[in-house]
Design a protein around this motif. Structure first.
Motif, PDB file in Angstrom:
ATOM      1  N   THR A 265     -11.159  14.777   3.347  1.00 24.23           N
ATOM      2  CA  THR A 265     -10.757  13.386   3.227  1.00 24.23           C
ATOM      3  C   THR A 265     -10.176  13.158   1.833  1.00 24.23           C
ATOM      4  O   THR A 265     -10.007  14.095   1.058  1.00 24.23           O
ATOM      5  CB  THR A 265     -11.955  12.453   3.469  1.00 24.23           C
ATOM      6  N   ARG A 266      -9.869  11.919   1.527  1.00 22.57           N
ATOM      7  CA  ARG A 266      -9.295  11.623   0.217  1.00 22.57           C
ATOM      8  C   ARG A 266     -10.303  11.813  -0.904  1.00 22.57           C
ATOM      9  O   ARG A 266      -9.908  11.968  -2.067  1.00 22.57           O
ATOM     10  CB  ARG A 266      -8.775  10.187   0.198  1.00 22.57           C
ATOM     11  N   ARG A 267     -11.586  11.803  -0.593  1.00 22.92           N
ATOM     12  CA  ARG A 267     -12.603  11.863  -1.638  1.00 22.92           C
ATOM     13  C   ARG A 267     -13.602  13.002  -1.465  1.00 22.92           C
ATOM     14  O   ARG A 267     -14.359  13.286  -2.392  1.00 22.92           O
ATOM     15  CB  ARG A 267     -13.376  10.537  -1.692  1.00 22.92           C
TER      16      ARG A 267
ATOM     17  N   THR B  33       0.835  -1.202   0.000  1.00 25.36           N
ATOM     18  CA  THR B  33       0.000   0.000   0.000  1.00 25.36           C
ATOM     19  C   THR B  33       0.868   1.251   0.000  1.00 25.36           C
ATOM     20  O   THR B  33       1.953   1.256   0.579  1.00 25.36           O
ATOM     21  CB  THR B  33      -0.925   0.014   1.226  1.00 25.36           C
ATOM     22  N   PRO B  34       0.389   2.328  -0.626  1.00 22.17           N
ATOM     23  CA  PRO B  34       1.214   3.531  -0.726  1.00 22.17           C
ATOM     24  C   PRO B  34       1.449   4.232   0.598  1.00 22.17           C
ATOM     25  O   PRO B  34       2.525   4.764   0.851  1.00 22.17           O
ATOM     26  CB  PRO B  34       0.414   4.427  -1.686  1.00 22.17           C
ATOM     27  N   GLY B  35       0.427   4.277   1.451  1.00 21.16           N
ATOM     28  CA  GLY B  35       0.560   5.081   2.660  1.00 21.16           C
ATOM     29  C   GLY B  35       0.401   6.557   2.350  1.00 21.16           C
ATOM     30  O   GLY B  35      -0.116   6.943   1.297  1.00 21.16           O
ATOM     31  N   LEU B  36       0.863   7.409   3.261  1.00 18.18           N
ATOM     32  CA  LEU B  36       0.768   8.866   3.102  1.00 18.18           C
ATOM     33  C   LEU B  36      -0.653   9.274   2.725  1.00 18.18           C
ATOM     34  O   LEU B  36      -0.892  10.010   1.763  1.00 18.18           O
ATOM     35  CB  LEU B  36       1.759   9.367   2.044  1.00 18.18           C
ATOM     36  N   ARG B  37      -1.613   8.815   3.511  1.00 24.14           N
ATOM     37  CA  ARG B  37      -3.009   9.135   3.232  1.00 24.14           C
ATOM     38  C   ARG B  37      -3.304  10.612   3.442  1.00 24.14           C
ATOM     39  O   ARG B  37      -4.321  11.121   2.972  1.00 24.14           O
ATOM     40  CB  ARG B  37      -3.921   8.290   4.120  1.00 24.14           C
ATOM     41  N   GLY B  38      -2.446  11.313   4.165  1.00 24.07           N
ATOM     42  CA  GLY B  38      -2.674  12.724   4.415  1.00 24.07           C
ATOM     43  C   GLY B  38      -2.202  13.634   3.309  1.00 24.07           C
ATOM     44  O   GLY B  38      -2.354  14.855   3.411  1.00 24.07           O
ATOM     45  N   VAL B  39      -1.634  13.076   2.221  1.00 17.92           N
ATOM     46  CA  VAL B  39      -1.131  13.883   1.101  1.00 17.92           C
ATOM     47  C   VAL B  39      -2.012  13.629  -0.118  1.00 17.92           C
ATOM     48  O   VAL B  39      -2.173  12.497  -0.557  1.00 17.92           O
ATOM     49  CB  VAL B  39       0.334  13.544   0.775  1.00 17.92           C
ATOM     50  N   LEU B  40      -2.576  14.709  -0.662  1.00 14.08           N
ATOM     51  CA  LEU B  40      -3.411  14.622  -1.858  1.00 14.08           C
ATOM     52  C   LEU B  40      -2.565  14.937  -3.091  1.00 14.08           C
ATOM     53  O   LEU B  40      -1.947  16.005  -3.156  1.00 14.08           O
ATOM     54  CB  LEU B  40      -4.568  15.616  -1.767  1.00 14.08           C
TER      55      LEU B  40
ATOM     56  N   GLY C  68      -5.874  22.705  -7.318  1.00  7.63           N
ATOM     57  CA  GLY C  68      -5.078  22.025  -8.342  1.00  7.63           C
ATOM     58  C   GLY C  68      -4.877  20.547  -8.081  1.00  7.63           C
ATOM     59  O   GLY C  68      -3.833  19.989  -8.440  1.00  7.63           O
ATOM     60  N   LEU C  69      -5.865  19.897  -7.466  1.00  9.21           N
ATOM     61  CA  LEU C  69      -5.731  18.474  -7.151  1.00  9.21           C
ATOM     62  C   LEU C  69      -5.973  17.617  -8.384  1.00  9.21           C
ATOM     63  O   LEU C  69      -6.724  17.995  -9.292  1.00  9.21           O
ATOM     64  CB  LEU C  69      -6.721  18.092  -6.049  1.00  9.21           C
ATOM     65  N   ALA C  70      -5.343  16.453  -8.403  1.00  7.89           N
ATOM     66  CA  ALA C  70      -5.531  15.542  -9.525  1.00  7.89           C
ATOM     67  C   ALA C  70      -6.922  14.940  -9.520  1.00  7.89           C
ATOM     68  O   ALA C  70      -7.495  14.661 -10.571  1.00  7.89           O
ATOM     69  CB  ALA C  70      -4.474  14.428  -9.467  1.00  7.89           C
ATOM     70  N   ARG C  71      -7.470  14.727  -8.335  1.00  9.43           N
ATOM     71  CA  ARG C  71      -8.814  14.152  -8.211  1.00  9.43           C
ATOM     72  C   ARG C  71      -9.743  15.208  -7.645  1.00  9.43           C
ATOM     73  O   ARG C  71      -9.509  15.720  -6.557  1.00  9.43           O
ATOM     74  CB  ARG C  71      -8.789  12.928  -7.292  1.00  9.43           C
ATOM     75  N   GLN C  72     -10.794  15.535  -8.381  1.00 12.94           N
ATOM     76  CA  GLN C  72     -11.771  16.499  -7.902  1.00 12.94           C
ATOM     77  C   GLN C  72     -12.561  15.896  -6.744  1.00 12.94           C
ATOM     78  O   GLN C  72     -13.095  14.796  -6.856  1.00 12.94           O
ATOM     79  CB  GLN C  72     -12.718  16.912  -9.032  1.00 12.94           C
ATOM     80  N   LEU C  73     -12.630  16.615  -5.651  1.00 13.71           N
ATOM     81  CA  LEU C  73     -13.277  16.127  -4.444  1.00 13.71           C
ATOM     82  C   LEU C  73     -14.753  16.474  -4.445  1.00 13.71           C
ATOM     83  O   LEU C  73     -15.167  17.498  -4.992  1.00 13.71           O
ATOM     84  CB  LEU C  73     -12.609  16.725  -3.203  1.00 13.71           C
ATOM     85  N   GLY C  74     -15.540  15.615  -3.821  1.00 17.94           N
ATOM     86  CA  GLY C  74     -16.937  15.936  -3.594  1.00 17.94           C
ATOM     87  C   GLY C  74     -17.073  16.987  -2.502  1.00 17.94           C
ATOM     88  O   GLY C  74     -16.117  17.300  -1.789  1.00 17.94           O
ATOM     89  N   LEU C  75     -18.270  17.520  -2.357  1.00 19.50           N
ATOM     90  CA  LEU C  75     -18.486  18.614  -1.413  1.00 19.50           C
ATOM     91  C   LEU C  75     -19.788  18.416  -0.671  1.00 19.50           C
ATOM     92  O   LEU C  75     -20.832  18.141  -1.282  1.00 19.50           O
ATOM     93  CB  LEU C  75     -18.506  19.959  -2.150  1.00 19.50           C
ATOM     94  N   SER C  76     -19.733  18.536   0.638  1.00 22.77           N
ATOM     95  CA  SER C  76     -20.909  18.462   1.497  1.00 22.77           C
ATOM     96  C   SER C  76     -20.890  19.665   2.422  1.00 22.77           C
ATOM     97  O   SER C  76     -19.895  19.882   3.131  1.00 22.77           O
ATOM     98  CB  SER C  76     -20.911  17.157   2.299  1.00 22.77           C
ATOM     99  N   VAL C  77     -21.969  20.435   2.428  1.00 23.08           N
ATOM    100  CA  VAL C  77     -22.052  21.666   3.219  1.00 23.08           C
ATOM    101  C   VAL C  77     -23.270  21.599   4.122  1.00 23.08           C
ATOM    102  O   VAL C  77     -24.371  21.252   3.665  1.00 23.08           O
ATOM    103  CB  VAL C  77     -22.129  22.908   2.305  1.00 23.08           C
TER     104      VAL C  77
END
Length: 227
Positions: free
Chosen positions: A176-178, A129-136, A210-219
């Motif tokens: 989060t990551r997503r 597993t890659p690890g570094l879950r805190g880095v986007l 400028g993230l590679a993966r566009q994150l969802g949004l909940s408000v």
């Protein structure tokens, strides 16, 4: 004459009924990349997938190396001692006798086997597993450059953007990551208006990260509790 471009799709807002006795407004925005970015949902500007950063994992690797080094050194010393016509270490003779007389269904043997299996499984997971879950991962606009953004830094940037919205008293942003989750308190203005402004501001803020993966949004927006 150039053809007119269709208008960009706006976030889809899903309102949920507030709990009884609590005034609040919620939305879940789902959107794609804006006109300024040609990257895919999971990819870079050229459509390729941007991999996650792999953790170096120096501590687990150092611990395993030290244990293997210590065990190998002790075994080599004992083998050399036996080859030199000297008696082997007492602990090895005792261990050999106990292993020869202990049944495989013994509780201590089963416990030791379970610990060894769990340790091996942990090492396999760390290796695969890659690890570094805190880095986007960020978009690779330059192929030779890889960049990442800490989730805590992204949350801080989005929180500062949300605090600029009129009517927002305080806000908590979790990344989060997503998904990005924002929980705000509004002390004036209509909650739906504040939520709509937060949707727009945070949507633009996420794109500007400028993230590679566009994150969802909940408000979620609500009134402060009455004292």
């Amino acid at each position: 004459m150039s053809e007119a471009q269709p208008p960009a799709e706006r976030p889809t807002l899903e309102k949920t009924a507030p709990p009884q006795g609590l005034e609040q407004a919620e939305s879940s925005a789902a959107y794609g990349p804006g006109a300024g970015g040609a990257e895919g949902q999971d990819g870079a500007a050229d459509g390729g997938r941007v991999p996650r950063f792999w953790s170096v994992r120096r501590v687990p690797a150092a611990l395993v190396a030290l244990l293997l080094l210590a065990g190998t050194a002790v075994l080599l010393y004992d083998v050399a001692s036996v080859r030199a016509d000297r008696p082997g270490m007492a602990w090895r003779r005792t261990l050999a006798d106990e292993l020869a007389t202990t049944r495989l269904d013994d509780a201590a043997v089963l416990a030791g086997a379970a610990v060894a299996a769990l340790l091996g499984l942990w090492l396999i997971v760390l290796a695969l597993t890659p690890g570094l879950r805190g880095v986007l991962p960020m978009r690779r606009d330059v192929p030779q450059v890889r960049a990442g953004l800490e989730r805590s830094a992204a949350a801080l940037v989005l929180r500062d953007r949300a605090m600029e919205v009129s009517g927002v008293r305080s806000v908590r942003v979790a990344v989060t990551r997503r998904k990005v989750r924002a929980r705000a308190l509004a002390h004036f203005r209509e909650l739906d208006e504040v939520r709509a402004d937060l949707d727009s501001v945070l949507e633009e803020g996420i794109r500007q990260l400028g993230l590679a993966r566009q994150l969802g949004l909940s408000v979620q927006v609500r009134r402060p509790a009455k004292r």
